[in-house]
Design a protein around this motif. Structure first.
Motif, PDB file in Angstrom:
ATOM      1  N   LEU A  45      -0.648   7.539   3.412  1.00  0.00           N
ATOM      2  CA  LEU A  45       0.777   8.331   3.504  1.00  0.00           C
ATOM      3  C   LEU A  45       0.731   9.500   2.321  1.00  0.00           C
ATOM      4  N   ASP A  46       1.320  10.663   2.738  1.00  0.00           N
ATOM      5  CA  ASP A  46       1.534  11.492   1.953  1.00  0.00           C
ATOM      6  C   ASP A  46       3.091  11.686   1.646  1.00  0.00           C
ATOM      7  N   ARG A  47       3.840  10.707   1.959  1.00  0.00           N
ATOM      8  CA  ARG A  47       5.397  10.957   1.900  1.00  0.00           C
ATOM      9  C   ARG A  47       5.750   9.276   1.443  1.00  0.00           C
ATOM     10  N   LYS A  48       7.191   9.218   1.209  1.00  0.00           N
ATOM     11  CA  LYS A  48       7.568   7.959   0.794  1.00  0.00           C
ATOM     12  C   LYS A  48       7.502   6.984   1.924  1.00  0.00           C
ATOM     13  N   PRO A  49       7.206   5.534   1.709  1.00  0.00           N
ATOM     14  CA  PRO A  49       6.820   4.823   2.763  1.00  0.00           C
ATOM     15  C   PRO A  49       8.317   4.490   3.619  1.00  0.00           C
ATOM     16  N   THR A  50       8.107   4.241   5.108  1.00  0.00           N
ATOM     17  CA  THR A  50       9.344   3.745   5.540  1.00  0.00           C
ATOM     18  C   THR A  50       8.999   2.010   5.933  1.00  0.00           C
TER      19      THR A  50
END
Length: 189
Positions: A45-50
């Protein structure tokens, strides 16, 4: 003895498959996981995890492949401690959070502590939670949540739209069922 390794960087959304294989001085090989066709998985991921990232169906039994890992997630409380009281044998009340309307977008927050901050959250509260991913009777949850790792972001938020489903589609399904697993812990009607 502990050893470490760096996995090479991969593009965002890549599904990584890995295992550990070690040979000793006598050329005896040990593998974890042990089966030749068994692997660990994770998504880059290159974002906060959901929540759906944590619950992504990478294991056939429906369990999260991130069991034992610490994660920070945000979601809206869809069921508060006062909505689902603890069961027998000292089971704690269940607090559920959801961050979308698509499948796999909900899980529950677990704490045995009567003074847990998560027990004070209300339906419609947007929260940020850091906890360890567990499977509690085949239901994905965050556990070991310290009061300092439970943050109220805002109150009075609308609840996610419930999934429109037929109970027979998920009632009496086995753990990991593609018919039931996406809607585990989610609002449905």
């Amino acid at each position: 003895t502990m050893y470490g390794a760096m996995l090479p960087a991969q593009a965002a959304s890549t599904l990584m498959r890995w295992k550990v294989e070690v040979k000793d001085a006598n050329n005896i090989k040990v593998a974890v996981p042990p089966a030749d066709t068994a692997y660990f998985f994770y998504r880059v991921l290159d974002r906060k995890p959901t929540i759906a990232d944590v619950r992504e169906p990478l294991a056939r039994n429906g369990n999260s492949v991130y069991q034992g890992y610490w994660v920070t997630l945000e979601g809206t409380v869809t069921a508060a401690a006062s909505d689902i009281l603890g069961g027998g044998f000292g089971a704690p009340p269940r607090i559920y959070i959801q961050d979308g309307a698509d499948g796999y977008s909900a899980l529950y927050l677990r704490s045995n502590s009567p003074s847990a901050k998560i027990r004070a959250f209300s339906r419609g509260d947007k929260v940020r939670i850091k906890g360890v991913v567990i499977e509690d009777f085949n239901v994905t949850a965050l556990d070991s949540i310290a009061n300092t790792d439970a943050t109220l972001i805002s109150t009075g938020n609308p609840l996610p739209a419930p999934h429109d489903g037929v109970p027979a589609d998920f009632a009496r399904q086995t753990a990991g069922s593609i018919f039931a697993e996406p809607w585990e812990s989610m609002l449905v009607e």
